[in-house]
Design an enzyme around this catalytic site. Structure first.
Site, short mmCIF file in Angstrom:
data_model
loop_
_atom_site.label_atom_id
_atom_site.label_comp_id
_atom_site.label_asym_id
_atom_site.label_seq_id
_atom_site.Cartn_x
_atom_site.Cartn_y
_atom_site.Cartn_z
N ARG A 46 0.84 -1.21 0.00
CA ARG A 46 0.00 0.00 0.00
C ARG A 46 0.87 1.25 0.00
NH1 ARG A 46 -2.38 2.35 4.34
NH2 ARG A 46 -2.50 0.40 5.51
N TYR A 98 -16.83 14.76 -16.48
CA TYR A 98 -17.17 13.35 -16.30
C TYR A 98 -18.18 13.20 -15.15
CZ TYR A 98 -16.64 8.45 -15.19
OH TYR A 98 -16.89 7.14 -14.93
N ASP A 170 -7.91 16.75 -16.25
CA ASP A 170 -8.21 15.37 -16.63
C ASP A 170 -7.88 15.23 -18.12
OD1 ASP A 170 -9.49 13.02 -17.51
OD2 ASP A 170 -11.10 13.18 -16.04
N LYS A 195 -9.12 3.73 -19.81
CA LYS A 195 -9.52 4.08 -21.18
C LYS A 195 -8.37 3.89 -22.16
CE LYS A 195 -13.17 5.12 -18.84
NZ LYS A 195 -13.54 6.47 -18.42
C1 LIG Z 1 -13.90 7.06 -17.29
C2 LIG Z 1 -13.46 8.43 -16.95
C3 LIG Z 1 -13.10 8.74 -15.64
C4 LIG Z 1 -13.22 7.76 -14.49
O1 LIG Z 1 -12.35 6.70 -14.60
P1 LIG Z 1 -12.59 5.24 -13.95
O2 LIG Z 1 -11.34 4.53 -14.30
O3 LIG Z 1 -13.82 4.69 -14.57
O4 LIG Z 1 -12.75 5.43 -12.48
C5 LIG Z 1 -12.66 10.03 -15.38
N1 LIG Z 1 -12.57 10.94 -16.35
C6 LIG Z 1 -12.91 10.69 -17.62
C7 LIG Z 1 -12.80 11.74 -18.64
C8 LIG Z 1 -13.37 9.41 -17.96
O5 LIG Z 1 -13.74 9.15 -19.22
#
Ligand SMILES: *Cc1c(COP(=O)(O)O)cnc(C)c1O
Length: 377
Positions: A46, A98, A170, A195
């Site tokens: 951790r 998001y 992000d 993603k």
């Molecule tokens: C999917 C997504 C997230 C969240 O990610 P997870 O891995 O599903 O927790 C955050 N920001 C964007 C732009 C996303 O497409």
């Protein structure tokens, strides 16, 4: 080193001990401590794990950042960063965001007495106007999910810097292949590794990258405290996925450019959102700060019945949550990614019941176009 070479060689990718062509999976929760008085690098997973660290170095290198901090999901990364705020602090975020980030802000930050304001992304002066005495963080997502709204990263970061406000971006949709927010003045970059970075729809992961020593330490501490660490196997898979990031991004973007223009000309499609289209508000700003348009687009049909009909008739895409995989994925933001928002909140963000999001994969584009066209008829 150029980006495609960097993706393969720009970070330690050979095991130092054995020369193995892939970083070994150190599947261990704890590490033997020979001498209680000595400090050793790894003690408990951790707090840090060598396989996870190798992946963190890879993503940090691609983002031109010094520190990478891996999390169990994109949302775990986002919540750990947002929880750096304290009661009575204020955060400014882009309005189009998001759905999970929205929920953290509205449900969690609010209950901790942290104030927030959502702003229309453009122009950058919108951000400046809402900054208050207690504003401590500015949060961008560009292009945004799902309508690809653009924020001027450089302009907003400059406004924040002047007032000593931390900036977060992000970068999930662009990935470091097309956009590097740290180079544009951002302090903290966040990715959902689930993603495009992983790219194979088989891992859930998140990662934060920063050049700031103090923020890095705070975020590492936050992860240790909150516990949202990434598993060893998932970190290894993510590293494996990253090696093909360049070819996947290029191919899926090529497909997305063709599909955007085909949908744009289709009489059954009311509106298409993709930064490559001349009609896209923010296109100019986007091309100044990114090297590509990416492969996520969204489009609106005439009515909900048409949406239902379309989703029934398509044969190639996977219909569901998520994006950024090698396979084309169709989503319905109204009930999926943005299902946690009220109808009113969705409508102010152009997330209508007629909106469909398309994450274009690396299939043959002719097959995809034929399939989309027959389903739209
Ligand atoms: C999917 C997504 C997230 C969240 O990610 P997870 O891995 O599903 O927790 C955050 N920001 C964007 C732009 C996303 O497409």
């Amino acid at each position: 080193m150029n980006i495609n070479t960097k993706i393969i060689h720009g970070y330690p990718m050979i095991d130092e001990k054995t020369g193995a062509s892939s970083i070994p999976k150190i599947q261990a929760s704890t590490f033997h401590q020979k001498d209680l008085s000595a400090t050793q690098k790894y003690t408990y997973s951790r707090f840090g794990n060598p396989t996870v660290e190798a992946m963190e170095q890879a993503v940090a290198a691609l983002e031109n950042g010094e520190f990478g901090i891996a999390f169990s999901s994109g949302v775990a990364a986002i919540s750990s960063v947002l929880l750096l705020l304290s009661a009575r602090d204020h955060i400014v975020l882009c309005q189009n965001i998001y759905g999970g980030t929205y929920q953290i802000v509205v449900n969690l930050l609010d209950s901790f007495n942290i104030e927030y304001t959502f702003v229309e992304e453009m122009p950058a002066s919108n951000w400046e106007e809402v900054i208050k005495e207690n504003t401590k963080m500015i949060y961008m997502e560009t292009p945004s999910n799902p309508t690809l709204k653009i924020t001027d990263i450089q302009a907003v970061s400059a406004i924040a810097k002047e007032k000593d406000i931390i900036t977060v971006c992000d970068n999930t949709f662009m990935t470091p292949y097309y956009q590097n927010p740290l180079d544009l003045g951002v302090d903290i970059v966040i990715h959902s590794g689930t993603k495009f970075l992983n790219g194979h729809s088989d891992v859930v992961a998140g990662i934060v990258v920063t050049n700031d020593v103090i923020q890095n330490q705070r975020i590492v501490n936050q992860r240790t405290i909150l516990g949202g660490i990434l598993g060893v196997e998932d970190a290894w898979l993510l590293m494996r996925g990253i090696k093909t990031l360049g070819v996947r991004m290029e191919r899926s973007e090529y497909n997305a450019l063709l599909i955007s223009s085909v949908l744009n000309r289709n009489d059954n499609v009311k509106k298409v959102y993709h930064p490559s289209l001349n009609s896209h508000y923010g296109r100019k700003t986007h091309t100044r700060q990114a090297r590509g348009f990416g492969s996520v687009l969204s489009f609106e049909l005439e009515n909900v019945a048409a949406v239902e009909n379309f989703l029934q008739k398509v044969t190639i895409p996977l219909v569901g949550v998520s994006l950024g995989g090698v396979e084309t994925i169709l989503s319905y933001p109204w009930s999926m990614s943005h299902g946690g928002m009220t109808e009113e909140e969705k409508m102010t963000r152009q997330v209508t019941p007629e909106l469909i999001r398309l994450s274009v994969g690396i299939e043959d584009v002719a097959d995809l176009i034929m399939d989309l066209e027959q389903a739209l008829q």
